[in-house]
Structures are given as C-alpha cells and as structure tokens.
Motif scaffolding. Structure first.
Motif, PDB file in Angstrom:
ATOM      1  N   VAL A 164      -8.169  -7.022 -16.811  1.00 34.58           N
ATOM      2  CA  VAL A 164      -7.373  -7.660 -17.866  1.00 34.58           C
ATOM      3  C   VAL A 164      -8.276  -8.154 -18.985  1.00 34.58           C
ATOM      4  CG1 VAL A 164      -5.899  -9.643 -18.402  1.00 34.58           C
ATOM      5  CG2 VAL A 164      -5.474  -8.297 -16.329  1.00 34.58           C
ATOM      6  N   ALA A 165      -9.353  -8.841 -18.623  1.00 34.02           N
ATOM      7  CA  ALA A 165     -10.280  -9.360 -19.634  1.00 34.02           C
ATOM      8  C   ALA A 165     -10.972  -8.228 -20.385  1.00 34.02           C
ATOM      9  CB  ALA A 165     -11.311 -10.269 -18.970  1.00 34.02           C
ATOM     10  N   LEU A 166     -11.356  -7.183 -19.667  1.00 29.58           N
ATOM     11  CA  LEU A 166     -11.998  -6.039 -20.305  1.00 29.58           C
ATOM     12  C   LEU A 166     -11.044  -5.369 -21.290  1.00 29.58           C
ATOM     13  CD1 LEU A 166     -14.328  -3.987 -20.549  1.00 29.58           C
ATOM     14  CD2 LEU A 166     -13.332  -2.781 -18.577  1.00 29.58           C
ATOM     15  N   GLY A 167      -9.788  -5.250 -20.913  1.00 28.97           N
ATOM     16  CA  GLY A 167      -8.806  -4.636 -21.807  1.00 28.97           C
ATOM     17  C   GLY A 167      -8.662  -5.399 -23.114  1.00 28.97           C
ATOM     18  N   ARG A 168      -8.629  -6.699 -23.033  1.00 28.38           N
ATOM     19  CA  ARG A 168      -8.506  -7.513 -24.251  1.00 28.38           C
ATOM     20  C   ARG A 168      -9.763  -7.400 -25.109  1.00 28.38           C
ATOM     21  NH1 ARG A 168      -5.685 -12.370 -20.845  1.00 28.38           N
ATOM     22  NH2 ARG A 168      -3.520 -11.786 -21.261  1.00 28.38           N
ATOM     23  N   ASN A 182      -4.479  -1.228 -23.925  1.00 32.81           N
ATOM     24  CA  ASN A 182      -3.475  -2.061 -23.286  1.00 32.81           C
ATOM     25  C   ASN A 182      -3.618  -1.970 -21.772  1.00 32.81           C
ATOM     26  OD1 ASN A 182      -1.656  -3.034 -25.606  1.00 32.81           O
ATOM     27  ND2 ASN A 182      -1.798  -0.836 -25.983  1.00 32.81           N
ATOM     28  N   VAL A 183      -3.062  -2.966 -21.100  1.00 30.17           N
ATOM     29  CA  VAL A 183      -3.196  -3.081 -19.653  1.00 30.17           C
ATOM     30  C   VAL A 183      -1.816  -3.115 -19.017  1.00 30.17           C
ATOM     31  CG1 VAL A 183      -4.089  -4.513 -17.763  1.00 30.17           C
ATOM     32  CG2 VAL A 183      -5.341  -4.389 -19.943  1.00 30.17           C
ATOM     33  N   ALA A 232       3.301   3.608 -18.720  1.00 31.40           N
ATOM     34  CA  ALA A 232       2.076   4.253 -19.200  1.00 31.40           C
ATOM     35  C   ALA A 232       2.365   5.271 -20.293  1.00 31.40           C
ATOM     36  CB  ALA A 232       1.355   4.919 -18.029  1.00 31.40           C
ATOM     37  N   VAL A 233       3.502   5.936 -20.202  1.00 29.62           N
ATOM     38  CA  VAL A 233       3.901   6.867 -21.270  1.00 29.62           C
ATOM     39  C   VAL A 233       4.084   6.102 -22.576  1.00 29.62           C
ATOM     40  CG1 VAL A 233       5.771   8.330 -22.124  1.00 29.62           C
ATOM     41  CG2 VAL A 233       4.913   8.633 -19.793  1.00 29.62           C
ATOM     42  N   TYR A 234       4.793   4.999 -22.525  1.00 32.76           N
ATOM     43  CA  TYR A 234       5.013   4.197 -23.736  1.00 32.76           C
ATOM     44  C   TYR A 234       3.692   3.762 -24.356  1.00 32.76           C
ATOM     45  CZ  TYR A 234       5.856   0.038 -26.555  1.00 32.76           C
ATOM     46  OH  TYR A 234       5.842  -0.884 -27.560  1.00 32.76           O
ATOM     47  N   LEU A 235       2.779   3.233 -23.540  1.00 38.32           N
ATOM     48  CA  LEU A 235       1.517   2.722 -24.079  1.00 38.32           C
ATOM     49  C   LEU A 235       0.593   3.836 -24.552  1.00 38.32           C
ATOM     50  CD1 LEU A 235       0.799  -0.185 -21.580  1.00 38.32           C
ATOM     51  CD2 LEU A 235       1.647  -0.360 -23.930  1.00 38.32           C
ATOM     52  N   GLY A 236       0.744   5.028 -23.996  1.00 39.83           N
ATOM     53  CA  GLY A 236      -0.072   6.134 -24.433  1.00 39.83           C
ATOM     54  C   GLY A 236       0.466   6.856 -25.647  1.00 39.83           C
ATOM     55  N   SER A 237       1.726   6.620 -25.971  1.00 36.20           N
ATOM     56  CA  SER A 237       2.395   7.374 -27.031  1.00 36.20           C
ATOM     57  C   SER A 237       2.338   6.643 -28.365  1.00 36.20           C
ATOM     58  CB  SER A 237       3.857   7.616 -26.654  1.00 36.20           C
ATOM     59  OG  SER A 237       4.608   6.416 -26.790  1.00 36.20           O
ATOM     60  N   GLY A 245      -3.960  -4.792 -27.004  1.00 40.99           N
ATOM     61  CA  GLY A 245      -4.366  -6.059 -26.405  1.00 40.99           C
ATOM     62  C   GLY A 245      -3.319  -6.696 -25.518  1.00 40.99           C
ATOM     63  N   THR A 246      -2.265  -5.972 -25.211  1.00 40.50           N
ATOM     64  CA  THR A 246      -1.191  -6.558 -24.416  1.00 40.50           C
ATOM     65  C   THR A 246      -1.392  -6.276 -22.938  1.00 40.50           C
ATOM     66  OG1 THR A 246       1.214  -6.832 -24.290  1.00 40.50           O
ATOM     67  CG2 THR A 246       0.399  -4.592 -24.380  1.00 40.50           C
ATOM     68  N   VAL A 247      -0.808  -7.136 -22.103  1.00 43.59           N
ATOM     69  CA  VAL A 247      -0.754  -6.933 -20.660  1.00 43.59           C
ATOM     70  C   VAL A 247       0.717  -6.814 -20.290  1.00 43.59           C
ATOM     71  CG1 VAL A 247      -1.324  -7.844 -18.380  1.00 43.59           C
ATOM     72  CG2 VAL A 247      -2.873  -8.253 -20.302  1.00 43.59           C
ATOM     73  N   LEU A 248       1.115  -5.625 -19.916  1.00 45.09           N
ATOM     74  CA  LEU A 248       2.518  -5.346 -19.602  1.00 45.09           C
ATOM     75  C   LEU A 248       2.719  -5.462 -18.098  1.00 45.09           C
ATOM     76  CD1 LEU A 248       5.361  -4.405 -20.324  1.00 45.09           C
ATOM     77  CD2 LEU A 248       4.500  -2.054 -20.335  1.00 45.09           C
ATOM     78  N   THR A 249       3.440  -6.486 -17.670  1.00 51.11           N
ATOM     79  CA  THR A 249       3.734  -6.633 -16.247  1.00 51.11           C
ATOM     80  C   THR A 249       4.916  -5.743 -15.885  1.00 51.11           C
ATOM     81  OG1 THR A 249       5.117  -8.570 -16.711  1.00 51.11           O
ATOM     82  CG2 THR A 249       2.835  -8.979 -16.078  1.00 51.11           C
TER      83      THR A 249
END
Length: 262
Positions: A164-168, A182-183, A232-237, A245-249
C-alpha cells in the motif's frame, strides 16, 4: 480491438492460479494481449491455453518475482512478443501464517520477499519502458490485512501494508511521467492461497470457518476472483484515467462498514 483494454499489452504476475489467473483471463476478454508470468510452469501454460482457446492473445513466462533477472525477462518478453507494455499487474503472492513470536526469520523473509520485494522488482523492471513512453498503469495487489489488524499473519500483513505504501509512493513519484499507480486490497477471496491459509488455521473445520467468515461480510458472501479481476480491469483501463494513488478495497464492505453484528 473491443473491450475496455483493447489495444493494450499487460503483464500479470502470479497468473497461474487464483487472482492472477482471473485477472489475466478478464484482461484478455477485455481485449488486452497478456503476458502471463508465474513460477508454476503448468499453471501458467494452462491459463495461456485457456485464453488462446477463447480467442484471446497471451504468452507464458515462467519466472519468480523474487529474481531480478526473471522480472527483467518478463518485461523483455512482453516487448518482444506482444509489441509493448501498457499495464503492469504485480499480483504474485504467498500466504504466511503464525504469531509474531512463533514464526522463524526464514518464514518472515520468504513472505516479505515474495509479497513486497517481488512487487517492487516487477514494477522496477517495467518502469524504464513506461517512463520512456510517457504512459502506463500499474496495479498492485495488496490485502485488507495491510489496512487493518488481523490475527496470525504478521509477515503477510507487514508485506501488504508495504505494498500500500509503495503504491502511494509510486503514484506520487511517477505521475509527472504519465504513469498511474493504484492498489487493490481484497478481502477474503476464495482462491487456493486463501483456502490453504484457512486449512493451516482450521484443519478439518475449514468449511465451517469459511462459512463464519462469509456471514460476517456486510454483503453476505465471500469474494470471487472475478470480483477482483473486474476492479483490476477498471484500474488498468482508460476509464480510470484520472485515478492514481488510490487503494480500492474489494471486500464486501468489511473495512469501511465493519463485520455484521448479531
């Protein structure tokens, strides 16, 4: 090139089973050419065969995310055989059970090595290409264990909190280069990894334990790999073109709503 990912090339690690397999398949359905990487040669060849059998484009890479050379080889193979690289899904992971005073240093290091260092090495191998082309999407698989305290998984939780920290950090550092990071933080998803962890914890009582976990989820069920794959499709598209920088639970509401009471 139909679909949300039409025309894109994606690298998915841990693609031989579980979440990685579901993500690779969903990416192919959405039009991406997918470089499927996993240390399990049989599993990764199987998912590539399934994608090709459904009319998609995929190439297999057998490699370990804890190896710098294997990560570099995966990126090179995507560029050579699929013609580019636009999306990196650093997903490979392993479970890690045991209380903090009981686990060995070797077990701690193995879990951190795959679940955190492996994510870093995967992304680091891809960044020169993404920076050079001035665009890209990086999707990291963490866990709700990296956001809230859960029992009996200190190494796993520490690794996923690190993701999470690395993603941000990556999101902040590489936004000027047109790269989004994004994570995804899944809750309890019925994958071989989760089933293995529950079997270690509960033995023959695994089914009852999974049922109890499902009833504690606000949405009333455990997650499926496809739930995570669609995120993952949404975040990759390009649909998430202004999201970084978001964390999607993806957890049925557990983190933000808490478990069902009563």
């Amino acid at each position: 090139m139909p679909g949300a990912l039409g025309g894109k090339v994606a690298l998915v690690t841990g693609a031989g089973s579980g979440l990685g397999r579901a993500i690779a398949v969903e990416y192919a359905v959405e039009g991406a050419a997918v470089l499927c990487s996993d240390r399990d040669a049989v599993g990764v060849q199987d998912v590539v065969a399934a994608i090709r059998g459904s009319g998609g484009t995929a190439t297999a890479h057998v490699g370990d995310v804890t190896s710098e050379s294997d990560c570099a080889a995966a990126v090179a193979l995507a560029l050579a055989e699929l013609g580019g690289l636009d999306v990196v899904v650093a997903n490979a992971g392993i479970p890690g059970e045991g209380k903090a005073h009981e686990i060995s240093l070797d077990d701690w290091s193995k879990v951190i090595g795959v679940n955190l260092t492996g994510v870093f090495l995967t992304v680091r191998a891809a960044l020169p290409h993404l920076v050079g082309q001035g665009a890209g999407s990086i999707v990291l698989t963490a866990s709700i264990a990296g956001l809230v305290g859960l029992p009996n998984i200190p190494a796993y939780a520490a690794a996923k909190g690190g993701v999470v920290a690395l993603g941000r950090q990556l999101a902040r550092e590489y936004a000027p280069d047109g790269i989004r990071t994004n994570v995804i933080a899944p809750g309890t998803i019925l994958t071989p990894l989760v089933e293995d962890a529950f079997r270690q914890r509960h033995g023959d009582g695994i089914e009852e334990a999974l049922s109890r976990r499902a009833t504690a989820v606000p949405l009333g069920r455990l997650g499926s790999p496809e739930d995570v794959a669609r995120a993952a499709v949404y975040l990759g598209s390009d649909a998430s073109g202004w999201v970084t920088g978001t964390v999607l639970t993806v957890d049925g509401g557990n983190v933000h709503l808490g478990p069902v009471q009563g």
